[in-house]
Design an enzyme around this catalytic site. Structure first.
Site, PDB file in Angstrom:
ATOM      1  N   TYR A 257       0.897  -1.074  -0.110  1.00 53.29           N
ATOM      2  CA  TYR A 257       0.005   0.078   0.011  1.00 53.29           C
ATOM      3  C   TYR A 257       1.020   1.128   0.141  1.00 53.29           C
ATOM      4  O   TYR A 257       1.723   1.263   0.665  1.00 53.29           O
ATOM      5  CB  TYR A 257      -0.818  -0.034   1.211  1.00 53.29           C
ATOM      6  CG  TYR A 257      -1.749   1.285   1.499  1.00 53.29           C
ATOM      7  CD1 TYR A 257      -3.023   0.939   1.001  1.00 53.29           C
ATOM      8  CD2 TYR A 257      -1.011   2.329   2.063  1.00 53.29           C
ATOM      9  CE1 TYR A 257      -3.823   2.394   0.940  1.00 53.29           C
ATOM     10  CE2 TYR A 257      -2.005   3.558   2.230  1.00 53.29           C
ATOM     11  CZ  TYR A 257      -3.355   3.669   1.747  1.00 53.29           C
ATOM     12  OH  TYR A 257      -4.112   4.650   1.935  1.00 53.29           O
TER      13      TYR A 257
ATOM     14  N   GLU B 115      -3.663   7.288  -4.140  1.00 54.60           N
ATOM     15  CA  GLU B 115      -3.389   6.251  -3.185  1.00 54.60           C
ATOM     16  C   GLU B 115      -3.256   5.067  -4.254  1.00 54.60           C
ATOM     17  O   GLU B 115      -4.207   4.861  -5.348  1.00 54.60           O
ATOM     18  CB  GLU B 115      -4.746   5.876  -2.351  1.00 54.60           C
ATOM     19  CG  GLU B 115      -4.756   4.783  -1.447  1.00 54.60           C
ATOM     20  CD  GLU B 115      -6.047   4.422  -0.757  1.00 54.60           C
ATOM     21  OE1 GLU B 115      -6.264   4.973   0.462  1.00 54.60           O
ATOM     22  OE2 GLU B 115      -7.067   4.147  -1.263  1.00 54.60           O
TER      23      GLU B 115
END
Ligand code: GDP
Ligand code: MN
Length: 354
Positions: A99, A179
């Protein structure tokens, strides 16, 4: 403004950030475009996350499976959204999913880089607090890239340009959120952005005349999946006040929706369709205070949209302001009851609940 995955990835590509090779499909087109390499992954382009878990990402092994996969995704509604486009990507062989995000931290007035070793669809279940969380500026991009390398266990030769280009993309696009989940480490030892969620600052649109993204109603917020009263209002303040009043009367508001100034039949129809995906709704409260908005236009939109959704729950409508008189007459002629105040709407709902 929230971008769709393919739009965000176009921005990434323009900053030399690695993304999978892809082909874009319009769900309306009746042929399968050239250039698809198998195996591939087909991804629904809806403005919400969690598609993987909801069937919005399909692996396609060979040509014989593609038509079926396209038709399945085209008709799959995800959190109330149907895709207009599908993204076909080369299927990457995943060694690790990480991530990585850049976001604005308003409390410290900095941009922060956040990373976690374990990305992917379960990222929200990561309970370990070993996040990498750094403030990042144009002076610290290189060292942030090195810190990311140490944290993830890769060579800084890979992470330094990645962080540098992501930072550049973030700042030059006036982003508020970028993101990457998953950031994929492939069997070819490459780091590739598997998915991208990007939000841009609407107030900066004047600096980006080239911005032409699919518009989405990001003003629809699901509040309570068991809520029985759906709300539609114009203006964020009135929409919040409407939700508050519903709650204050001891009822549960299913959603918040600000339809903004120009409520067209299409806007109202989309609102009704999304409301219909909230299972428990039995009452729809419409609270419009029109200044620039014209009530008669809203009334026409409601009449037209209601015709298109036959199983719609009853409407409790209060229209006030510009052209309200005309609007109330239009609705009356269409056998739709209106109420003079929000209070009267709420009383009627509560009466019908008994
Ligand atoms: P999201 O669920 O909406 O965040 O959609 P993602 O684009 O993140 O996809 C969800 C998951 O699908 C990823 O975490 C991967 O596990 C899987 N996935 C997506 N693209 C690929 C790919 O090219 N190869 C493989 N093996 N898995 C993929
Ligand atoms: Mn994702």
């Amino acid at each position: 403004m929230k971008l769709l995955e393919y739009e965000a990835k176009m921005i990434l590509e323009s900053f030399a950030i690695p993304t999978p090779k892809h082909v874009l499909i319009d769900v309306k087109q009746e042929y399968i475009p050239l250039g698809i390499v198998f195996p591939c992954v087909l991804k629904s382009q809806v403005p919400v996350g969690g598609r993987g878990k909801l069937g919005g990402v399909i692996s396609v092994h060979d040509e014989s499976e593609i038509a079926q996969a396209i038709s399945a995704l085209s008709s799959l509604s995800i959190k109330g959204f149907l895709p207009k486009k599908l993204l076909v990507e080369e299927k990457l062989t995943i060694k690790h999913e990480h991530y990585l995000a850049l976001l604005i931290d308003r409390s410290s007035a900095t941009i922060r880089l956040i990373a976690h070793k374990a990305g992917g669809v379960e990222v929200e279940d990561n309970t370990s607090d070993e996040f990498l969380n750094l403030p990042i500026t144009s002076n610290t991009v290189a060292s942030s890239g090195r810190k990311l390398a140490t944290y993830l266990g890769y060579d800084p030769i890979v992470t330094e340009p990645l962080v540098k280009n992501l930072y550049k993309a973030f700042v030059s696009s006036d982003s508020t959120l970028l993101e990457i989940n998953p950031l994929i480490y492939t069997s070819d030892n490459l780091l590739i952005c598997g998915d991208c969620k990007m939000e841009l600052d609407d107030s900066a649109a004047f600096r980006h005349k080239q911005w032409k993204f699919e518009t989405q109603d990001s003003n629809f917020v699901v509040l309570d999946k068991k809520g029985t009263v759906a709300t539609i209002a114009n203006g964020a303040g009135l929409a919040m006040a409407t939700v508050d009043e519903v709650q204050a009367q001891g009822m549960s508001a299913a959603n918040f929706l600000d339809v903004g100034g120009g409520a067209t039949a299409e806007t109202v129809l989309q609102a009704f369709k999304r409301i219909m995906t909230l299972g428990a709704v039995s009452y729809i409260l419409i609270n419009i205070f029109a200044g620039i908005t014209r009530c008669d236009e809203v009334a026409r939109a409601i009449i037209e949209a209601r015709r298109a959704v036959p199983s719609l729950p009853p409407l409790y409508i209060r229209l006030a302001g510009t052209n309200a008189k005309e609007a109330n007459k239009l609705l009356l002629d269409a056998h739709i009851t209106t109420f003079p105040t929000l209070d009267a709407c709420l009383k009627a709902i509560s009466g019908d609940m008994k």
